[in-house]
Design a protein around this motif. Structure first.
Motif, PDB file in Angstrom:
ATOM      1  N   GLU A   1      34.585  46.267  50.263  1.00 28.75           N
ATOM      2  CA  GLU A   1      35.585  45.740  49.351  1.00 28.75           C
ATOM      3  C   GLU A   1      35.175  44.386  48.780  1.00 28.75           C
ATOM      4  O   GLU A   1      34.558  43.565  49.472  1.00 28.75           O
ATOM      5  CB  GLU A   1      36.920  45.594  50.090  1.00 28.75           C
ATOM      6  N   LEU A   2      35.529  44.168  47.499  1.00 27.71           N
ATOM      7  CA  LEU A   2      35.368  42.882  46.841  1.00 27.71           C
ATOM      8  C   LEU A   2      36.748  42.379  46.428  1.00 27.71           C
ATOM      9  O   LEU A   2      37.475  43.078  45.709  1.00 27.71           O
ATOM     10  CB  LEU A   2      34.472  43.010  45.603  1.00 27.71           C
ATOM     11  N   PHE A   3      37.105  41.175  46.877  1.00 22.66           N
ATOM     12  CA  PHE A   3      38.428  40.606  46.622  1.00 22.66           C
ATOM     13  C   PHE A   3      38.241  39.332  45.811  1.00 22.66           C
ATOM     14  O   PHE A   3      37.610  38.381  46.274  1.00 22.66           O
ATOM     15  CB  PHE A   3      39.125  40.302  47.946  1.00 22.66           C
ATOM     16  N   ASP A   4      38.752  39.312  44.568  1.00 23.73           N
ATOM     17  CA  ASP A   4      38.506  38.206  43.640  1.00 23.73           C
ATOM     18  C   ASP A   4      39.840  37.574  43.244  1.00 23.73           C
ATOM     19  O   ASP A   4      40.592  38.128  42.433  1.00 23.73           O
ATOM     20  CB  ASP A   4      37.769  38.731  42.407  1.00 23.73           C
ATOM     21  N   LEU A   5      40.135  36.406  43.798  1.00 21.29           N
ATOM     22  CA  LEU A   5      41.393  35.723  43.503  1.00 21.29           C
ATOM     23  C   LEU A   5      41.466  35.272  42.049  1.00 21.29           C
ATOM     24  O   LEU A   5      42.534  35.307  41.433  1.00 21.29           O
ATOM     25  CB  LEU A   5      41.561  34.518  44.432  1.00 21.29           C
ATOM     26  N   GLN A   6      40.348  34.816  41.489  1.00 18.29           N
ATOM     27  CA  GLN A   6      40.358  34.315  40.113  1.00 18.29           C
ATOM     28  C   GLN A   6      40.670  35.423  39.120  1.00 18.29           C
ATOM     29  O   GLN A   6      41.459  35.233  38.188  1.00 18.29           O
ATOM     30  CB  GLN A   6      39.023  33.664  39.786  1.00 18.29           C
ATOM     31  N   ARG A   7      40.057  36.579  39.308  1.00 14.37           N
ATOM     32  CA  ARG A   7      40.296  37.700  38.402  1.00 14.37           C
ATOM     33  C   ARG A   7      41.524  38.517  38.784  1.00 14.37           C
ATOM     34  O   ARG A   7      41.946  39.400  38.039  1.00 14.37           O
ATOM     35  CB  ARG A   7      39.073  38.619  38.364  1.00 14.37           C
ATOM     36  N   ARG A   8      42.065  38.229  39.963  1.00 15.56           N
ATOM     37  CA  ARG A   8      43.200  38.978  40.507  1.00 15.56           C
ATOM     38  C   ARG A   8      42.853  40.464  40.641  1.00 15.56           C
ATOM     39  O   ARG A   8      43.584  41.341  40.180  1.00 15.56           O
ATOM     40  CB  ARG A   8      44.459  38.791  39.633  1.00 15.56           C
ATOM     41  N   THR A   9      41.729  40.722  41.267  1.00 15.59           N
ATOM     42  CA  THR A   9      41.291  42.099  41.467  1.00 15.59           C
ATOM     43  C   THR A   9      40.861  42.343  42.905  1.00 15.59           C
ATOM     44  O   THR A   9      40.357  41.443  43.582  1.00 15.59           O
ATOM     45  CB  THR A   9      40.114  42.467  40.546  1.00 15.59           C
TER      46      THR A   9
END
Length: 249
Positions: A172-180
């Motif tokens: 999994e990739l969790f990206d707070l900036q992109r909200r994805t």
């Protein structure tokens, strides 16, 4: 239904849904009864809960981006003797012949739209298909990262006596900036004839309450209410599961 269960139940091609719970049709029945018919279910999948609303005597169409699911929904409707319109279209490019007094997403399907631009296009398409006094129901979810201990762990259920369905989150990739949140998952369908395997990436794109309000405003929609699903109070920026009711601006 817990949003995590909804996403673990996303359909892979012609596989049946892998999920640990089912949709309760009653909230959608009440929404349509309150705001009127005809109604449109976005992301109808194989017909749950849309066909239950049809069985309750409500005029409900369905739309889904998966041709396999549209075919499956039509088959289930025929099996139950339920006439209904089911269309193979993406929500951001809806082009249907009639407008609707009630439009709803069954579960947080809106989170599957990959970015704000497509989400904005979807809201504008919804606005174009609402009657002037109509309303749309949009459940939303802000996910946590999948716990590391759950990666590689298989969940399973059965689709009939001889079919086992398995779901395994691999990475999994969790990206707070992109909200994805992008989860790579393996789906397996095990039958007496053999094993079918499909590896997929599932992207969840989330919205804050303020961000959702801004998107609606730009799309010509008015947010009538934004309610925290856990407390029933107005959603705050800390809310992680909330439902918006919007009308034509």
């Amino acid at each position: 239904m817990d949003p995590a269960d909804f996403y673990s139940g996303i359909v892979v091609d012609t596989y049946a849904r892998l999920k640990s719970s089912t949709f309760d049709p009653e909230p959608y029945v009440r929404f349509v009864q309150q705001h009127g018919e005809p109604a449109l279910e976005i992301g109808c999948g194989d017909g749950e809960p849309m066909l239950d609303l049809r069985a309750a005597g409500l005029d409900v169409d369905g739309v889904d981006s998966s041709a396999d699911m549209v075919a499956r929904c039509r088959e289930k409707a025929a099996e139950r003797g339920l006439p209904t319109g089911v269309f193979h279209q993406r929500v951001e490019s809806l082009d249907l012949e009639r407008c609707y007094a009630s439009i709803y997403f069954a579960g947080p399907t809106f989170n599957l739209l990959p970015d704000d631009e497509i989400a904005s296009r979807a809201l504008r398409a919804i606005r174009a298909h609402l009657t002037e006094d109509g309303a749309a129901l949009v459940p939303l979810w802000v996910p946590d990262p999948t716990p590391t201990r759950e990666l590689g762990v298989t969940r399973s259920t059965h689709d009939g006596p001889d079919v086992e369905l398995r779901y395994t989150p691999v990475s999994e990739l969790f990206d707070l900036q992109r909200r994805t949140r992008v989860t790579t998952a393996r789906y397996e369908r095990i039958t007496p004839a053999g094993v079918e395997v499909s590896d997929r990436e599932w992207l969840i794109h989330w919205h804050t309450p303020s961000g959702f309000r801004a998107l609606c405003l730009a799309a010509g929609l008015r947010v009538v209410s934004l309610v925290d699903d856990e407390t029933g109070a107005p959603a705050s920026e800390a809310s992680t599961a909330f439902t918006g009711t919007v009308t034509a601006g």
